[in-house]
Write an enzyme that holds these catalytic residues in place. Sequence first.
Site, PDB file in Angstrom:
ATOM      1  N   LEU A 169       0.739  -1.203   0.033  1.00 42.16           N
ATOM      2  CA  LEU A 169       0.002  -0.003   0.240  1.00 42.16           C
ATOM      3  C   LEU A 169       0.924   1.061  -0.239  1.00 42.16           C
ATOM      4  O   LEU A 169       0.976   2.059  -0.849  1.00 42.16           O
ATOM      5  CB  LEU A 169      -0.789   0.040   1.294  1.00 42.16           C
ATOM      6  CG  LEU A 169      -1.848   1.164   1.245  1.00 42.16           C
ATOM      7  CD1 LEU A 169      -2.750   1.427  -0.055  1.00 42.16           C
ATOM      8  CD2 LEU A 169      -2.619   1.030   2.542  1.00 42.16           C
ATOM      9  N   GLU A 179       1.869   1.755   9.942  1.00 39.47           N
ATOM     10  CA  GLU A 179       0.447   1.586  10.084  1.00 39.47           C
ATOM     11  C   GLU A 179      -0.367   2.662  10.717  1.00 39.47           C
ATOM     12  O   GLU A 179      -1.117   2.314  11.590  1.00 39.47           O
ATOM     13  CB  GLU A 179       0.104   0.189  10.785  1.00 39.47           C
ATOM     14  CG  GLU A 179       0.745  -0.886   9.985  1.00 39.47           C
ATOM     15  CD  GLU A 179       0.285  -2.453  10.212  1.00 39.47           C
ATOM     16  OE1 GLU A 179      -0.894  -2.402  10.804  1.00 39.47           O
ATOM     17  OE2 GLU A 179       1.009  -3.255  10.179  1.00 39.47           O
TER      18      GLU A 179
END
Length: 406
Positions: free
Chosen positions: A145, A385
């Site tokens: 990502l 994250e």
Amino acid sequence: MSAPSAAKLPPFDPGDPLGLDDLLAPEDVAIRDTVRAWAADRVLPYIAEWYERGEVPVLRELAGDLGALGALGMSLTGYGCAGATAVQYGLACLELEAADSGIRSLVSVQGSLAMYAIHRYGSEEQKQRWLPGMAAGGTIGCFGLTEPDHGSDPAGMRTYAKRDGADWILNGRKMWITNGSIAGVAVVWAHTIDTAADGASGGIRGFLVPAGTPGFTAPEIKHKWSLRASVTSELVLDDVRLPADAVLPGAIGLRGPLSCLSHARYGIVWGSMGAARASFEAALQYATSREQFGRPIGGFQLTQAKLADMAVELHKGILLAHHLGRRMDAGRLRAEQVSFGKLNNVREAIEICRTARTVLGANGISLEYPVMRHATNLESVLTYEGTVEMHQLVLGKALTGLDAFR
């Protein structure tokens, strides 16, 4: 009814001062103790050397061990997955990160990102093809990502996929990808352009890219000072041709990858407390054996104040993780609550490591002790994250109803 006398109370346990083990069922304790014993045997004797070398030569073997333990895709059901509770998965993350954040990251990316994406958004054929091997640790996955220029703002990603007949052609780069160089399959997120239709954007989609696909490479990132016992890579996609069935059919838009991140962040809430616990235990043992001015340094008020403060934050963090785990098991855990846990626990874990280092003095920087290794690892965990700032803004929006992201 009168309160029980002090004589009937169990003795104070420095390892569990709040009695949090009372919250655990016997099967929870069995899973925790199994993972702890595995880490003590397979990781702790070697982790300092691996960290110093910046490589784990037996990483694939460890993945197989973890698969045999049921730790990969642990909270997923079917396809060879253990179907454990969220609390049990969290306990495993705590024990793995008490050994090293890199080992817990391997498990988190495998189970909570790559496998979770396939399990939740994949077709039945995709699940059957990939999940059993991933659960066993024979196939390793990664999750693409983040990009070189787009981390906290994934909507701005430049990786794109366009139609070419029935196939898709992917181009772009992903950065800071755990497991990338050893992965058998990469879950890659990209903007889609369906040129077979009207040329309009089709939204962000997930693609399963098998290792060895022409145009797909995953060079390892070297010269890290953090997460050195972990494989971190760049993913390069140069006209990568994929069939139509490589797309995850259940995910369109950012909701897909963000839900995977939320699941992985939950594991970090627990895992960070493992790093904190290992550092606190090292400091406590050192304080009761190291002598200065004729007695153990643990007998001095300033050292005891440090130990008390570390213990309070450590076990508050574990209690918070338990609470979030119960909510997840009940289907009541919100993404904002995960942000609450990730923000608090990683931030406090770093502070515990830094304080523990001061108790150990100069010895605190030595790899003979785990403290500095955990502290440097947590600097990465703090960022990946969701940075501190992003989770603060998630909570700020939830509290005020006002969006400060843009």
